[in-house]
Design a protein around this motif. Structure first.
Motif, short mmCIF file in Angstrom:
data_model
loop_
_atom_site.label_atom_id
_atom_site.label_comp_id
_atom_site.label_asym_id
_atom_site.label_seq_id
_atom_site.Cartn_x
_atom_site.Cartn_y
_atom_site.Cartn_z
N THR A 21 0.84 -1.21 0.00
CA THR A 21 0.00 0.00 0.00
C THR A 21 0.87 1.26 0.00
N HIS A 22 2.07 1.12 0.57
CA HIS A 22 3.08 2.19 0.53
C HIS A 22 4.41 1.56 0.87
N LEU A 23 5.49 2.33 0.80
CA LEU A 23 6.82 1.71 0.87
C LEU A 23 7.53 1.95 2.20
N GLY A 45 8.92 0.59 5.89
CA GLY A 45 9.62 -0.66 6.19
C GLY A 45 8.76 -1.78 6.72
N ASP A 46 7.60 -1.47 7.31
CA ASP A 46 6.73 -2.53 7.84
C ASP A 46 5.69 -2.97 6.82
N HIS A 47 5.88 -2.59 5.55
CA HIS A 47 4.95 -3.01 4.49
C HIS A 47 5.66 -3.66 3.31
N VAL A 48 7.00 -3.65 3.34
CA VAL A 48 7.76 -4.15 2.17
C VAL A 48 8.66 -5.33 2.50
N GLY A 75 -4.83 -0.41 4.62
CA GLY A 75 -3.43 -0.09 4.88
C GLY A 75 -3.29 0.74 6.14
N ASP A 76 -2.58 1.86 6.03
CA ASP A 76 -2.31 2.71 7.19
C ASP A 76 -3.13 4.00 7.16
N VAL A 77 -4.25 4.01 6.43
CA VAL A 77 -5.12 5.20 6.50
C VAL A 77 -5.61 5.36 7.94
N LEU A 78 -5.89 4.21 8.60
CA LEU A 78 -6.09 4.19 10.05
C LEU A 78 -5.05 3.22 10.62
N HIS A 79 -4.31 3.65 11.62
CA HIS A 79 -3.36 2.73 12.26
C HIS A 79 -4.03 1.89 13.33
N HIS A 80 -5.13 2.43 13.88
CA HIS A 80 -5.79 1.77 15.01
C HIS A 80 -7.29 2.06 14.92
N ALA A 124 -4.29 -2.74 8.13
CA ALA A 124 -2.96 -3.39 8.09
C ALA A 124 -2.42 -3.65 9.49
N HIS A 125 -2.94 -2.92 10.50
CA HIS A 125 -2.37 -3.06 11.84
C HIS A 125 -3.42 -3.36 12.90
N PHE A 126 -4.64 -3.72 12.47
CA PHE A 126 -5.69 -4.01 13.45
C PHE A 126 -5.47 -5.41 14.01
ZN LIG Z 1 2.42 0.44 8.75
#
Ligand SMILES: [Zn+2]
Length: 292
Positions: free
Chosen positions: A114-116, A118-121, A221-226, A267-269
């Motif tokens: 979803t983006h580059l 380090g925790d997505h690649v 993705g990370d549009v919402l982290h939580h 991505a992080h739920f």
């Molecule tokens: Zn992330």
């Protein structure tokens, strides 16, 4: 773990944080403020007894009749993160967990980050001797052209920056292997699976919309982290490059999800990792989404 939504979507877990102070992730959000929220009291997403939040790092794997897509490659094994001890030179059983849902790396047709960050690649590439090689030998790695350009420029102006290790260890190896496709923001990956530009967290950030004509999902993705950001979309992530743009994008996505009834897969739920969004007064609230 199978998730609700269209087609067949699995979560492949890499690792979870056991508990984190809210302001490590969300700007200026104190433990007391966090505790007053619904998500701060929800044991699926937080530790109400300490006021800490929970975060997961996982991939989402979408199997459709026309191909299999893996979204977001977590941190990866053997990666060098000298500034993040919990990610530095790790050895997680991620590929065993992929195997547990019935897939080998060779079964993955497409990989999309979803983006580059380090925790997505990370799982784009694995260490083979002293070389980084693509983890998914048959996959096309789809990256939004604008996102790639942003990090290419960053690399040119700050080549020694330790935050760029993910670029050299997890992005360049798949570019050099000839497996990367630069795609437009609205690219259709497979029938019923398409990107949507969602800028703010990073300039070229995307979400992935999935629709099999009976159900819909947005891999957000990370549009919402939580999940707390459903009720407090104004709480911005520490990691949003443009927090104002990120807020606008987050509000638009929540509107879209409340309107469409699509399931949101973050991505992080932690826990069910899947929410349905509904309007609540002037704002939004969530329900856990579960498989039928
Ligand atoms: Zn992330």
């Amino acid at each position: 773990m199978r998730l609700p939504g269209p087609f067949h979507i699995d979560k492949v877990l890499e690792h979870e944080w056991p508990g984190q102070a809210p302001d490590f992730v969300l700007r200026s959000v104190t433990t007391d403020l966090f505790r007053q929220t619904r998500a701060g009291q929800d044991p699926a997403f937080s530790k109400p007894e300490t006021g800490e939040l929970l975060m997961s790092f996982h991939s989402l794997v979408v199997r459709t009749p026309r191909g299999t897509l893996l979204v977001d490659g977590c941190v990866g094994n053997d990666k060098n993160h000298p500034l993040v001890p919990g990610w530095h030179q790790q050895n997680w059983p991620y590929l065993d967990r992929l195997s547990a849902v019935g897939l080998t790396p060779a079964d993955i047709d497409y990989v999309c980050c979803t983006h580059l960050h380090g925790d997505h690649v990370g799982w784009n590439a694995r260490l083979d001797g002293d070389r980084w090689v693509p983890t998914f030998p048959n996959a096309r790695y789809l990256m939004a052209a604008g996102e790639l350009k942003y990090w290419e420029n960053y690399h040119e102006v700050a080549p020694g920056n330790p935050y760029l290790r993910p670029w050299t260890e997890s992005v360049l190896p798949v570019i050099e292997a000839g497996q990367v496709e630069r795609v437009d923001y609205e690219h259709e990956i497979l029938p019923g699976v398409a990107l949507q530009h969602a800028p703010g967290h990073t300039p070229g950030n995307v979400v992935i919309e999935v629709d099999d004509d009976t159900d819909r999902a947005v891999l957000s993705g990370d549009v919402l982290h939580h999940p707390v950001q459903v009720e407090r979309p104004d709480w911005c992530s520490q990691f949003d490059i443009d927090p104002y743009q990120a807020l606008e994008t987050r509000m638009a996505l929540l509107e879209q999800l409340a309107e469409s009834g699509a399931v949101m897969l973050g991505a992080h739920f932690t826990g069910p990792s899947a929410l349905r969004i509904r309007r609540d007064g002037n704002g939004f609230s969530y329900d856990h989404a579960v498989c039928d």
